[in-house]
Design an enzyme around this catalytic site. Structure first.
Site, PDB file in Angstrom:
ATOM      1  N   SER A   1      -7.697  -1.356   5.667  1.00 52.62           N
ATOM      2  CA  SER A   1      -7.184  -2.221   4.596  1.00 52.62           C
ATOM      3  C   SER A   1      -8.260  -2.347   3.529  1.00 52.62           C
ATOM      4  O   SER A   1      -9.455  -2.219   3.825  1.00 52.62           O
ATOM      5  CB  SER A   1      -6.887  -3.608   5.149  1.00 52.62           C
ATOM      6  OG  SER A   1      -6.646  -4.535   4.092  1.00 52.62           O
TER       7      SER A   1
ATOM      8  N   TYR B   1      -9.624 -11.758   9.422  1.00 57.00           N
ATOM      9  CA  TYR B   1      -8.890 -10.502   9.179  1.00 57.00           C
ATOM     10  C   TYR B   1      -9.796  -9.488   8.472  1.00 57.00           C
ATOM     11  O   TYR B   1      -9.832  -8.310   8.843  1.00 57.00           O
ATOM     12  CB  TYR B   1      -7.620 -10.771   8.357  1.00 57.00           C
ATOM     13  CG  TYR B   1      -6.834  -9.506   8.066  1.00 57.00           C
ATOM     14  CD1 TYR B   1      -6.223  -8.793   9.102  1.00 57.00           C
ATOM     15  CD2 TYR B   1      -6.700  -9.025   6.763  1.00 57.00           C
ATOM     16  CE1 TYR B   1      -5.499  -7.625   8.837  1.00 57.00           C
ATOM     17  CE2 TYR B   1      -5.981  -7.863   6.491  1.00 57.00           C
ATOM     18  CZ  TYR B   1      -5.384  -7.161   7.536  1.00 57.00           C
ATOM     19  OH  TYR B   1      -4.678  -5.995   7.268  1.00 57.00           O
TER      20      TYR B   1
END
Ligand code: NDP
Ligand code: 8X3
Length: 262
Positions: free
Chosen positions: A148, A161
């Protein structure tokens, strides 16, 4: 003039997190290339639906097996199933993962943090360890991890995250070194904002809050990301696209999203 056969035709492609989003779109995209696709995730009803719909996509075989990448025994059972049915693995797409919660560290929950580390980091390690023995050497095999842009630019309220995806980036780079000389390609594909079930899961079922993430923006679609996966995996065996970042045009940076008035 006939179309040249895809380099992925007849290859065995394993996709984790194939019950929705990028994973389900990747199953369709690889099947269209003539690959055999082997799917895993926890929601078996959804996996079965994805798999059934693949019958119209391509000539390859498709099959699914329940998989929780947070569990070593589940990963082992999945690997045993693959060994018995596929025999070998040409492409492993480590896609299972996601975010849980969006709050400052001072308000974070252990359960969410642990689940994010399990799926996004330890799950990738477990799957890789279990399937490497099934991957051929010097034949263009590939480990394709889904990271990501959160790995590259941390943002407030996303510490766990971002740390998990930074972990994925670090382990991908370490594997690239460890496997140098085996012919196995190692890559990460790092998307920006994409509308899947990602935000509904992050906000624990709050669909209204999830929808607001994409207000005024044209986010990536799961199909855009799947197309990038197929392109990376279908380069010639001597070419490894080590790292690719893919973002919506209106997302110049993780914090810089242009929203059009409705
Ligand atoms: P989705 O929520 O639609 O898909 C996530 C998939 O991961 C589901 O199939 C889910 O299946 C699976 N999964 C989660 N935990 C586990 C587990 N423990 N074991 C097995 N499967 C698991 O979101 P996306 O498609 O968007 O996400 C796919 C990947 O892309 C994730 O790694 C995410 O972090 C990453 N990503 C997403 C972005 C976005 O904006 N959407 C941007 C950048 C990266 P099930 O619940 O059935 O197990
Ligand atoms: C998903 C993208 O910006 O929500 O990895 O972290 S973001």
């Amino acid at each position: 003039m006939s179309t040249p056969a895809s380099r992925l035709a007849g290859k065995h492609v394993v996709i984790t997190g194939a019950s929705s989003g990028f994973g389900a779109a990747a199953a369709r995209a690889f099947a269209r290339e003539g690959a055999h696709v082997w799917l895993g995730a926890r929601r078996e009803d959804r996996l079965a639906e994805v798999c059934t719909a693949l019958a119209d996509e391509g000539p390859g075989r498709s099959a699914w097996h329940g998989l929780d990448v947070a569990s070593t025994s589940s990963v082992q059972a999945f690997a045993d199933w693959l060994r018995a049915n596929a025999g070998s693995v040409d492409v492993l797409v480590n896609n299972a993962g996601g975010a849980l919660g969006l709050e400052p560290v001072s308000e974070g929950r252990d359960q969410d943090w642990e689940a994010m580390m399990q799926s996004n980091v330890l799950g990738v390690l477990r799957m890789t360890r279990a399937l490497l023995p099934l991957m051929p050497r010097d034949a263009g095999a590939m480990l394709l991890n889904i990271g990501s842009i959160a790995a590259r630019t941390p943002y407030e309220n996303g510490a766990a995250y971002c740390a998990a995806k930074a972990g994925e980036l670090a382990l991908t780079r370490a594997l690239r070194l460890e496997l140098n000389g085996t012919g196995i390609r190692v890559a990460t594909l790092d998307p920006g904002m994409a509308e899947t079930e990602f935000s509904v899961v992050r906000f624990k079922g709050d669909a209204g809050r999830a929808a607001r993430v994409y207000e005024g923006v044209t986010p990536l679609r799961a199909e855009d990301v799947a197309e990038a996966m197929v392109w990376m995996a279908s380069r010639p065996a001597h070419v490894c696209i080590d790292e690719m970042v893919i973002k919506p045009t209106d997302q110049a940076a993780i914090h810089r999203v242009f929203r059009r008035p409705s």
